[in-house]
Motif scaffolding. Structure first.
Motif, PDB file in Angstrom:
ATOM      1  N   ALA A 161       0.529  -1.761   0.367  1.00 48.39           N
ATOM      2  CA  ALA A 161      -0.396   0.047  -0.180  1.00 48.39           C
ATOM      3  C   ALA A 161       0.907   1.319   0.351  1.00 48.39           C
ATOM      4  CB  ALA A 161      -0.780   0.148   1.257  1.00 48.39           C
ATOM      5  N   ARG A 162      -0.016   2.564  -0.800  1.00 48.99           N
ATOM      6  CA  ARG A 162       1.014   3.521  -0.399  1.00 48.99           C
ATOM      7  C   ARG A 162       0.141   4.890  -0.177  1.00 48.99           C
ATOM      8  NH1 ARG A 162       4.508   5.791  -5.580  1.00 48.99           N
ATOM      9  NH2 ARG A 162       5.746   7.434  -5.249  1.00 48.99           N
ATOM     10  N   PHE A 163       0.192   5.643   0.538  1.00 49.92           N
ATOM     11  CA  PHE A 163      -0.060   6.422   1.643  1.00 49.92           C
ATOM     12  C   PHE A 163       1.043   8.253   0.881  1.00 49.92           C
ATOM     13  CE2 PHE A 163      -2.102   2.870   2.994  1.00 49.92           C
ATOM     14  CZ  PHE A 163      -2.754   3.171   2.665  1.00 49.92           C
ATOM     15  N   ASN A 164      -0.185   9.452   1.092  1.00 48.44           N
ATOM     16  CA  ASN A 164       0.468  10.647   1.616  1.00 48.44           C
ATOM     17  C   ASN A 164      -0.122  10.778   2.128  1.00 48.44           C
ATOM     18  OD1 ASN A 164       2.757  10.672  -1.012  1.00 48.44           O
ATOM     19  ND2 ASN A 164       1.198  12.061  -2.241  1.00 48.44           N
ATOM     20  N   VAL A 165       0.892  11.674   3.419  1.00 43.64           N
ATOM     21  CA  VAL A 165       0.001  12.490   4.341  1.00 43.64           C
ATOM     22  C   VAL A 165       0.462  13.803   4.843  1.00 43.64           C
ATOM     23  CG1 VAL A 165      -0.132   9.836   6.181  1.00 43.64           C
ATOM     24  CG2 VAL A 165       2.315  11.477   5.892  1.00 43.64           C
ATOM     25  N   LEU A 166      -0.234  14.209   5.089  1.00 45.89           N
ATOM     26  CA  LEU A 166      -0.077  15.842   5.694  1.00 45.89           C
ATOM     27  C   LEU A 166       0.532  16.275   6.986  1.00 45.89           C
ATOM     28  CD1 LEU A 166       0.205  18.673   4.633  1.00 45.89           C
ATOM     29  CD2 LEU A 166      -1.982  18.979   5.405  1.00 45.89           C
ATOM     30  N   ASN A 167       0.130  15.176   7.618  1.00 50.68           N
ATOM     31  CA  ASN A 167       0.712  15.264   9.084  1.00 50.68           C
ATOM     32  C   ASN A 167       1.150  14.838  10.253  1.00 50.68           C
ATOM     33  OD1 ASN A 167      -0.892  17.895  10.287  1.00 50.68           O
ATOM     34  ND2 ASN A 167      -2.471  16.634  11.756  1.00 50.68           N
ATOM     35  N   GLU A 168       0.761  13.057   9.660  1.00 48.29           N
ATOM     36  CA  GLU A 168       2.076  12.492  10.360  1.00 48.29           C
ATOM     37  C   GLU A 168       1.124  10.437  10.092  1.00 48.29           C
ATOM     38  OE1 GLU A 168      -1.036  12.561  12.922  1.00 48.29           O
ATOM     39  OE2 GLU A 168       0.117  14.102  13.890  1.00 48.29           O
ATOM     40  N   VAL A 169       3.279   9.717  10.461  1.00 47.98           N
ATOM     41  CA  VAL A 169       2.247   8.107  10.252  1.00 47.98           C
ATOM     42  C   VAL A 169       2.642   7.767  11.672  1.00 47.98           C
ATOM     43  CG1 VAL A 169       3.457   6.248   8.888  1.00 47.98           C
ATOM     44  CG2 VAL A 169       3.531   8.281   7.777  1.00 47.98           C
ATOM     45  N   VAL A 170       1.580   7.280  12.319  1.00 48.85           N
ATOM     46  CA  VAL A 170       1.596   6.713  13.773  1.00 48.85           C
ATOM     47  C   VAL A 170       1.540   5.131  12.845  1.00 48.85           C
ATOM     48  CG1 VAL A 170       0.694   6.194  15.269  1.00 48.85           C
ATOM     49  CG2 VAL A 170       0.547   8.544  14.270  1.00 48.85           C
ATOM     50  N   ILE A 171       3.077   4.330  13.898  1.00 44.37           N
ATOM     51  CA  ILE A 171       3.251   2.911  14.263  1.00 44.37           C
ATOM     52  C   ILE A 171       2.761   2.370  16.074  1.00 44.37           C
ATOM     53  CG2 ILE A 171       4.845   0.708  13.655  1.00 44.37           C
ATOM     54  CD1 ILE A 171       5.469   1.990  11.250  1.00 44.37           C
ATOM     55  N   ASP A 172       2.069   1.955  15.752  1.00 46.18           N
ATOM     56  CA  ASP A 172       2.311   1.801  17.252  1.00 46.18           C
ATOM     57  C   ASP A 172       0.929   0.496  17.523  1.00 46.18           C
ATOM     58  OD1 ASP A 172      -1.175   1.415  17.376  1.00 46.18           O
ATOM     59  OD2 ASP A 172      -1.351   4.125  16.811  1.00 46.18           O
ATOM     60  N   ARG A 173       1.538   0.372  19.261  1.00 45.98           N
ATOM     61  CA  ARG A 173       1.222  -1.047  19.357  1.00 45.98           C
ATOM     62  C   ARG A 173      -0.387  -1.513  19.560  1.00 45.98           C
ATOM     63  NH1 ARG A 173       1.821  -1.850  26.332  1.00 45.98           N
ATOM     64  NH2 ARG A 173      -0.336   0.062  26.506  1.00 45.98           N
ATOM     65  N   GLY A 174      -1.312  -0.868  19.053  1.00 48.17           N
ATOM     66  CA  GLY A 174      -2.817  -1.335  19.170  1.00 48.17           C
ATOM     67  C   GLY A 174      -3.232  -2.048  20.289  1.00 48.17           C
ATOM     68  N   SER A 175      -3.548  -3.073  20.267  1.00 45.91           N
ATOM     69  CA  SER A 175      -4.861  -3.624  21.013  1.00 45.91           C
ATOM     70  C   SER A 175      -4.047  -4.302  21.822  1.00 45.91           C
ATOM     71  CB  SER A 175      -6.056  -4.186  20.648  1.00 45.91           C
ATOM     72  OG  SER A 175      -5.518  -5.728  19.916  1.00 45.91           O
ATOM     73  N   SER A 176      -2.688  -4.647  21.712  1.00 43.20           N
ATOM     74  CA  SER A 176      -1.636  -5.506  22.415  1.00 43.20           C
ATOM     75  C   SER A 176      -1.340  -4.934  23.625  1.00 43.20           C
ATOM     76  CB  SER A 176      -0.550  -5.939  21.282  1.00 43.20           C
ATOM     77  OG  SER A 176       0.928  -6.490  22.033  1.00 43.20           O
ATOM     78  N   PRO A 177      -1.075  -5.932  24.647  1.00 43.95           N
ATOM     79  CA  PRO A 177      -0.487  -5.964  25.751  1.00 43.95           C
ATOM     80  C   PRO A 177       1.035  -5.480  25.862  1.00 43.95           C
ATOM     81  CG  PRO A 177      -1.250  -8.241  25.689  1.00 43.95           C
ATOM     82  CD  PRO A 177      -1.180  -7.457  24.306  1.00 43.95           C
ATOM     83  N   TYR A 178       1.975  -5.988  24.414  1.00 46.75           N
ATOM     84  CA  TYR A 178       2.897  -5.808  24.469  1.00 46.75           C
ATOM     85  C   TYR A 178       3.654  -4.437  23.611  1.00 46.75           C
ATOM     86  CZ  TYR A 178       1.953 -10.763  25.832  1.00 46.75           C
ATOM     87  OH  TYR A 178       1.917 -11.953  25.730  1.00 46.75           O
ATOM     88  N   LEU A 179       4.602  -4.117  24.436  1.00 41.08           N
ATOM     89  CA  LEU A 179       5.536  -3.122  23.896  1.00 41.08           C
ATOM     90  C   LEU A 179       5.587  -3.402  22.348  1.00 41.08           C
ATOM     91  CD1 LEU A 179       8.106  -2.105  26.730  1.00 41.08           C
ATOM     92  CD2 LEU A 179       6.260  -0.755  25.583  1.00 41.08           C
ATOM     93  N   ALA A 180       6.232  -2.570  21.780  1.00 38.60           N
ATOM     94  CA  ALA A 180       5.920  -2.227  20.470  1.00 38.60           C
ATOM     95  C   ALA A 180       7.122  -2.062  20.038  1.00 38.60           C
ATOM     96  CB  ALA A 180       4.919  -1.174  19.410  1.00 38.60           C
ATOM     97  N   SER A 181       8.171  -3.343  19.233  1.00 35.77           N
ATOM     98  CA  SER A 181       9.348  -3.452  18.642  1.00 35.77           C
ATOM     99  C   SER A 181       9.053  -3.574  17.320  1.00 35.77           C
ATOM    100  CB  SER A 181       9.632  -5.420  19.865  1.00 35.77           C
ATOM    101  OG  SER A 181      10.990  -5.605  19.119  1.00 35.77           O
ATOM    102  N   LEU A 182      10.414  -2.323  17.567  1.00 37.40           N
ATOM    103  CA  LEU A 182      10.726  -2.206  15.891  1.00 37.40           C
ATOM    104  C   LEU A 182      12.068  -1.215  15.547  1.00 37.40           C
ATOM    105  CD1 LEU A 182       7.543   1.108  15.677  1.00 37.40           C
ATOM    106  CD2 LEU A 182       7.583  -1.556  15.116  1.00 37.40           C
TER     107      LEU A 182
END
Length: 307
Positions: A149-170
């Motif tokens: 997929a491909r998107f153009n954004v004006l503000n921001e891209v956010v990568i988060d853990r969502g509903s997972s109880p664990y920390l996001a590992s990136l």
């Protein structure tokens, strides 16, 4: 807004003659976009033009309106001025004169019989001033490097853990050089325009919209030394979900199009070659500082009394 087609040869109102221009010729590219709403409406308009975007006049009609410098009372005059139909009737346009009278020229799209409201505090300038607001070109890639997929954004891209109880590992890279390992609730990749949105709430810097930069701001990192960073606009950032991550993560583009990233997926982020041109009420610094002060009460404090 485009120049209206000439229907003087139409037979009756609501009925066009046989020699009217075909429908395909009527669908012209717009000369001007007018948004009447909040900042979200400007972001929605940005999604409608993934390529080159016409100048955009943002009129305040929402709640906060950080990116909407024009009040509704000035909308009509601002539209005509933006289309070049409102010109100063002054001997020397370089002289500052608060009593300058503005007239409508003989442009065919100028109003002829309709009496428009008088100018209030808005004094159109001889030249229209634009802020070229940077966008981010974002691509979701699978483990084989195939574009999903491909998107153009004006503000921001956010990568988060969502509903997972664990920390996001990136794992984050800048121009294929390892930047850092993220262990946090998430991470934000922001434009200067988006620096006063989610990134600011997460502790990121406030950046002038004319600064060519990409902001990287962690969301609640589980470490004391991870702080917001600012990179030049020519870099390519990549965020990768490691194969041994405890869970998947979720990515969102300007708060929409939420997608789940599986282990091995990555998001590539770089500057888009198509910015969003927004029309300034005064100039980009005056409009930006005015929004900071009126919306966020920037550095508001009682003045210290002299000794």
């Amino acid at each position: 807004i485009t120049s209206p087609p000439d229907w003087t040869h139409a037979k009756n109102e609501g009925q066009h003659s046989d020699d009217a221009p075909p429908k395909q010729e009527q669908q012209q590219n717009p000369d001007l976009i007018v948004t009447l709403g909040g900042d979200g409406l400007l972001m929605h308009a940005s999604t409608l033009f993934p390529g080159p975007m016409p100048p955009t006049l943002c009129v305040a009609g929402g709640s906060l309106g950080f990116l909407t410098p024009f009040p509704k009372e000035e909308m009509v005059n601002a539209i005509w001025a933006s289309l070049g139909s409102l010109i100063p009737n002054s001997k020397d346009s370089n002289e500052e004169d608060t009593n300058t009278v503005w007239d409508y020229n003989n442009d065919p799209i100028s109003p002829s019989t309709t009496q428009l409201p008088q100018l209030n505090t808005y004094q159109p300038l001889p030249q229209i001033r634009l802020s070229m607001r940077m966008r981010l070109d974002c691509r979701i890639l699978n483990p084989e490097g195939v574009l999903r997929a491909r998107f153009n954004v004006l503000n921001e891209v956010v990568i988060d853990r969502g509903s997972s109880p664990y920390l996001a590992s990136l794992e984050c890279f800048i121009d294929n050089v390892h930047l850092t390992t993220v262990q946090a609730d998430g991470i934000i990749f922001s434009t200067p325009t988006g620096s006063t949105a989610y990134s600011m709430s997460a502790g990121g810097s406030v950046v002038h919209p004319a600064v060519p930069a990409i902001l990287v701001t962690p969301i609640c990192p589980h470490v004391l030394s991870f702080r917001s960073m600012v990179f030049p606009d020519h870099v390519t950032l990549r965020c990768y979900v490691p194969l041994d991550a405890r869970s998947t993560v979720v990515v969102a583009f300007d708060g929409k199009h939420r997608r789940e990233l599986q282990r091995g997926d990555s998001v590539q982020i770089q500057m888009s070659v198509h910015p969003v041109p927004t029309i300034n009420r005064m100039d980009h610094s005056s409009d930006w500082l005015g929004s900071l002060k009126s919306n966020f009460n920037f550095n508001t404090r009682a003045v210290q009394k002299p000794l």
